[in-house]
Scaffold this motif. Structure first.
Motif, PDB file in Angstrom:
ATOM      1  N   VAL A 150     -85.681   7.858 -42.279  1.00 57.76           N
ATOM      2  CA  VAL A 150     -84.619   7.717 -41.546  1.00 57.76           C
ATOM      3  C   VAL A 150     -83.359   8.932 -41.950  1.00 57.76           C
ATOM      4  CG1 VAL A 150     -82.587   6.058 -41.543  1.00 57.76           C
ATOM      5  CG2 VAL A 150     -84.723   5.403 -42.215  1.00 57.76           C
ATOM      6  N   PRO A 151     -83.286   9.661 -41.137  1.00 57.74           N
ATOM      7  CA  PRO A 151     -82.117  10.765 -41.079  1.00 57.74           C
ATOM      8  C   PRO A 151     -80.815   9.929 -41.284  1.00 57.74           C
ATOM      9  CG  PRO A 151     -83.500  11.285 -39.201  1.00 57.74           C
ATOM     10  CD  PRO A 151     -83.654   9.956 -39.594  1.00 57.74           C
ATOM     11  N   ALA A 152     -80.028  10.602 -42.056  1.00 54.56           N
ATOM     12  CA  ALA A 152     -78.721  10.086 -42.333  1.00 54.56           C
ATOM     13  C   ALA A 152     -77.614  11.044 -42.516  1.00 54.56           C
ATOM     14  CB  ALA A 152     -78.629   9.002 -43.445  1.00 54.56           C
ATOM     15  N   PHE A 153     -76.630  11.365 -41.790  1.00 51.82           N
ATOM     16  CA  PHE A 153     -75.580  12.117 -41.815  1.00 51.82           C
ATOM     17  C   PHE A 153     -74.482  11.282 -41.904  1.00 51.82           C
ATOM     18  CE2 PHE A 153     -72.690  15.410 -39.625  1.00 51.82           C
ATOM     19  CZ  PHE A 153     -72.279  15.950 -40.946  1.00 51.82           C
ATOM     20  N   ASN A 154     -73.547  11.249 -43.030  1.00 53.52           N
ATOM     21  CA  ASN A 154     -72.418  10.424 -43.073  1.00 53.52           C
ATOM     22  C   ASN A 154     -72.649   9.025 -42.695  1.00 53.52           C
ATOM     23  OD1 ASN A 154     -71.238  12.499 -44.457  1.00 53.52           O
ATOM     24  ND2 ASN A 154     -70.193  13.311 -42.439  1.00 53.52           N
ATOM     25  N   GLU A 155     -73.456   8.321 -43.128  1.00 57.02           N
ATOM     26  CA  GLU A 155     -73.884   7.027 -42.492  1.00 57.02           C
ATOM     27  C   GLU A 155     -73.470   5.875 -43.799  1.00 57.02           C
ATOM     28  OE1 GLU A 155     -74.240   6.695 -39.481  1.00 57.02           O
ATOM     29  OE2 GLU A 155     -75.729   7.934 -38.744  1.00 57.02           O
ATOM     30  N   GLU A 156     -72.543   6.124 -44.633  1.00 56.08           N
ATOM     31  CA  GLU A 156     -72.121   5.271 -45.676  1.00 56.08           C
ATOM     32  C   GLU A 156     -72.213   3.869 -45.185  1.00 56.08           C
ATOM     33  OE1 GLU A 156     -68.868   6.593 -47.885  1.00 56.08           O
ATOM     34  OE2 GLU A 156     -67.502   6.052 -46.042  1.00 56.08           O
ATOM     35  N   GLY A 157     -71.644   3.484 -44.083  1.00 58.36           N
ATOM     36  CA  GLY A 157     -71.472   2.271 -43.646  1.00 58.36           C
ATOM     37  C   GLY A 157     -72.806   1.514 -43.071  1.00 58.36           C
ATOM     38  N   CYS A 158     -73.686   2.290 -42.876  1.00 54.45           N
ATOM     39  CA  CYS A 158     -74.929   1.756 -42.354  1.00 54.45           C
ATOM     40  C   CYS A 158     -76.241   1.654 -43.187  1.00 54.45           C
ATOM     41  CB  CYS A 158     -75.532   2.698 -41.101  1.00 54.45           C
ATOM     42  SG  CYS A 158     -74.467   3.069 -39.835  1.00 54.45           S
ATOM     43  N   ILE A 159     -76.077   2.126 -44.442  1.00 61.03           N
ATOM     44  CA  ILE A 159     -77.270   2.265 -45.285  1.00 61.03           C
ATOM     45  C   ILE A 159     -77.647   0.721 -45.678  1.00 61.03           C
ATOM     46  CG2 ILE A 159     -78.246   3.302 -47.544  1.00 61.03           C
ATOM     47  CD1 ILE A 159     -77.652   5.537 -45.432  1.00 61.03           C
ATOM     48  N   LEU A 160     -76.836   0.205 -46.166  1.00 57.08           N
ATOM     49  CA  LEU A 160     -77.255  -1.095 -46.987  1.00 57.08           C
ATOM     50  C   LEU A 160     -77.476  -2.178 -45.894  1.00 57.08           C
ATOM     51  CD1 LEU A 160     -74.458  -1.550 -49.514  1.00 57.08           C
ATOM     52  CD2 LEU A 160     -76.706  -0.832 -49.843  1.00 57.08           C
ATOM     53  N   PHE A 202     -85.391   9.046 -51.301  1.00 56.62           N
ATOM     54  CA  PHE A 202     -84.666   9.949 -50.229  1.00 56.62           C
ATOM     55  C   PHE A 202     -84.732  11.478 -50.685  1.00 56.62           C
ATOM     56  CE2 PHE A 202     -81.528  11.263 -53.544  1.00 56.62           C
ATOM     57  CZ  PHE A 202     -81.473  10.364 -54.430  1.00 56.62           C
ATOM     58  N   LEU A 203     -84.438  12.293 -49.705  1.00 58.64           N
ATOM     59  CA  LEU A 203     -84.423  13.649 -49.870  1.00 58.64           C
ATOM     60  C   LEU A 203     -82.853  14.010 -49.430  1.00 58.64           C
ATOM     61  CD1 LEU A 203     -87.330  14.641 -47.526  1.00 58.64           C
ATOM     62  CD2 LEU A 203     -87.578  14.573 -49.869  1.00 58.64           C
ATOM     63  N   SER A 204     -82.533  15.071 -50.191  1.00 61.68           N
ATOM     64  CA  SER A 204     -81.082  15.438 -50.177  1.00 61.68           C
ATOM     65  C   SER A 204     -81.005  16.897 -49.671  1.00 61.68           C
ATOM     66  CB  SER A 204     -80.381  15.215 -51.355  1.00 61.68           C
ATOM     67  OG  SER A 204     -78.957  15.571 -50.812  1.00 61.68           O
ATOM     68  N   PHE A 205     -80.607  16.899 -48.333  1.00 60.39           N
ATOM     69  CA  PHE A 205     -80.275  18.700 -47.983  1.00 60.39           C
ATOM     70  C   PHE A 205     -79.094  19.179 -48.669  1.00 60.39           C
ATOM     71  CE2 PHE A 205     -82.681  18.462 -43.580  1.00 60.39           C
ATOM     72  CZ  PHE A 205     -83.602  17.973 -44.205  1.00 60.39           C
ATOM     73  N   SER A 206     -79.357  20.468 -48.626  1.00 65.36           N
ATOM     74  CA  SER A 206     -78.294  21.397 -49.259  1.00 65.36           C
ATOM     75  C   SER A 206     -77.050  21.635 -48.314  1.00 65.36           C
ATOM     76  CB  SER A 206     -78.749  22.777 -49.718  1.00 65.36           C
ATOM     77  OG  SER A 206     -79.264  23.415 -48.544  1.00 65.36           O
ATOM     78  N   ARG A 207     -77.304  21.262 -47.185  1.00 64.81           N
ATOM     79  CA  ARG A 207     -76.172  21.381 -46.137  1.00 64.81           C
ATOM     80  C   ARG A 207     -76.665  20.701 -44.908  1.00 64.81           C
ATOM     81  NH1 ARG A 207     -77.699  24.542 -41.800  1.00 64.81           N
ATOM     82  NH2 ARG A 207     -79.104  26.372 -42.403  1.00 64.81           N
ATOM     83  N   ASN A 208     -75.771  20.504 -43.858  1.00 60.10           N
ATOM     84  CA  ASN A 208     -76.323  19.827 -42.728  1.00 60.10           C
ATOM     85  C   ASN A 208     -77.212  20.631 -41.653  1.00 60.10           C
ATOM     86  OD1 ASN A 208     -74.937  19.200 -39.623  1.00 60.10           O
ATOM     87  ND2 ASN A 208     -75.912  17.512 -40.773  1.00 60.10           N
ATOM     88  N   GLY A 252     -77.116  16.376 -45.724  1.00 63.50           N
ATOM     89  CA  GLY A 252     -75.827  17.348 -46.147  1.00 63.50           C
ATOM     90  C   GLY A 252     -74.531  16.400 -45.725  1.00 63.50           C
ATOM     91  N   SER A 253     -74.768  15.082 -45.975  1.00 63.60           N
ATOM     92  CA  SER A 253     -73.467  14.181 -45.885  1.00 63.60           C
ATOM     93  C   SER A 253     -72.510  14.591 -46.737  1.00 63.60           C
ATOM     94  CB  SER A 253     -73.994  12.837 -46.252  1.00 63.60           C
ATOM     95  OG  SER A 253     -75.049  12.315 -45.183  1.00 63.60           O
ATOM     96  N   ASN A 254     -70.999  14.424 -46.520  1.00 68.70           N
ATOM     97  CA  ASN A 254     -69.920  14.610 -47.167  1.00 68.70           C
ATOM     98  C   ASN A 254     -69.205  13.168 -47.478  1.00 68.70           C
ATOM     99  OD1 ASN A 254     -68.640  14.787 -44.673  1.00 68.70           O
ATOM    100  ND2 ASN A 254     -69.050  16.773 -44.764  1.00 68.70           N
ATOM    101  N   ASP A 255     -69.873  12.292 -47.069  1.00 71.87           N
ATOM    102  CA  ASP A 255     -69.448  11.016 -47.750  1.00 71.87           C
ATOM    103  C   ASP A 255     -70.065  10.297 -48.641  1.00 71.87           C
ATOM    104  OD1 ASP A 255     -71.588  10.094 -46.338  1.00 71.87           O
ATOM    105  OD2 ASP A 255     -70.344   8.656 -44.936  1.00 71.87           O
TER     106      ASP A 255
END
Ligand code: UDP
Ligand code: MG
Length: 285
Positions: free
Chosen positions: A12-22, A67-73, A46-49
């Motif tokens: 699941v790619p996620a970019f600023n999806e804090e409201g969706c994850i759970l 999860f994997l975490s990208f260094s930027r978007n 590279g989310s910033n939320d």
């Protein structure tokens, strides 16, 4: 028929999806728990939320969620690629974080895979919940792609699909830098089948695909999969070069056998069209 004790990976790619994850995790777990083994692999693009913090938390509560975490978007397509590369399942399912791709379709995808299909892709039916802008630009894009490429795309295809591990391994071997996965997956071959679904509305927030990102994706698709315009330019080039050659012969005839020749004009005109034709052929090559 494939074996029963398999491992399912959901990426699941996620970019600023804090409201969706759970919400997504909850819906996914309901489905995945019925299988022998599973993993959920988020790719934080590279989310910033608060997305990354949330992912750390869900991972600490359930180690099957990683999860994997990208260094930027880097973008959705790169996130999907990284996910496919790191997923360890016998089949790998990709879907969006916003629940527009209903997790309840997963058993259906898996059933087709168990029947022997290597790639099960999905086609969005019933577009009422998709914005008019997306619909119209999508429609134009798919029409254009089918016209200029040798790959046939269906309206409403998205990056919601299942890949068998062998197909995923081949995808991982492609070294394309501008990624257009829909095209690459089609191009791979294997035994493919499409199934339809009705998309849901985004559960939270707005689209993370800016107009600029959509445009970039369209360009990757077009430049990566369109041989036809180049072939057409070769064909036009050959025709123009041939016609200008005929014209050259005619100009020579005028010059040597009549008194109507205008000094210089014929040779210049001939050279311009001939060189133009040659250039088009070269571009095509
Ligand atoms: N996404 C991403 N990186 C980006 C843009 C989007 O990882 O730069 C993810 C996003 O979090 C979502 C998926 O790609 O899980 C599809 O994005 P979205 O739902 O915003 O696109 P739409 O459905 O509007 O086309
Ligand atoms: Mg979406």
């Amino acid at each position: 028929m494939r074996k029963d004790n398999f491992r399912v990976s959901v990426i699941v790619p996620a970019f600023n999806e804090e409201g969706c994850i759970l919400l997504l995790v909850e819906r996914l777990l309901k489905i995945l728990q019925r299988y022998f083994d599973y993993e959920i692999l988020f790719i934080d693009d590279g989310s910033n939320d608060g997305t990354l913090q949330l992912l750390k938390k869900v991972h600490s509560e359930n180690p099957k969620i990683n999860f994997l975490s990208f260094s930027r978007n880097f973008g959705h397509q790169s996130a999907l690629r990284a996910g496919t590369l790191h997923a360890s399942g016998d089949c790998i399912i990709s879907l969006d974080a916003d629940l527009q791709h209903p997790p309840e379709l997963i058993p259906d995808l898996i059933d087709h895979w168990k029947e022997g299909y290597d790639i099960v892709y999905t086609i969005r039916k019933d577009d009422r919940k998709i914005s008019f802008f997306k619909k119209i630009t999508g429609w134009i894009f798919y029409k254009a792609m089918n016209l200029i490429s040798d790959i046939n795309f269906e309206q409403g295809e998205a990056d919601f699909r299942l890949l068998d591990r062998n197909a995923a391994a081949e995808l991982n071997n492609l070294s394309e830098s501008a990624v257009f996965l829909r095209g690459m997956v089609k191009w791979l071959g294997f035994k493919q089948i499409g199934i339809t679904y009705v998309p849901d509305e985004r559960v939270w927030g707005g689209t993370k695909y800016s107009k600029r990102k959509m445009f970039g994706l369209a360009i990757s698709g077009i430049t990566g999969f369109s041989i036809k315009p180049l072939r057409i330019s070769t064909l036009i080039g050959v025709s123009i070069a041939f016609l200008s050659l005929l014209y050259g012969i005619y100009a020579l005839y005028i010059k040597f056998f009549t008194n109507n020749s205008i000094e210089g004009w014929t040779s210049v005109f001939f050279m311009v069209t001939f060189i133009g034709g040659i250039q088009l052929i070269m571009i095509g090559i």
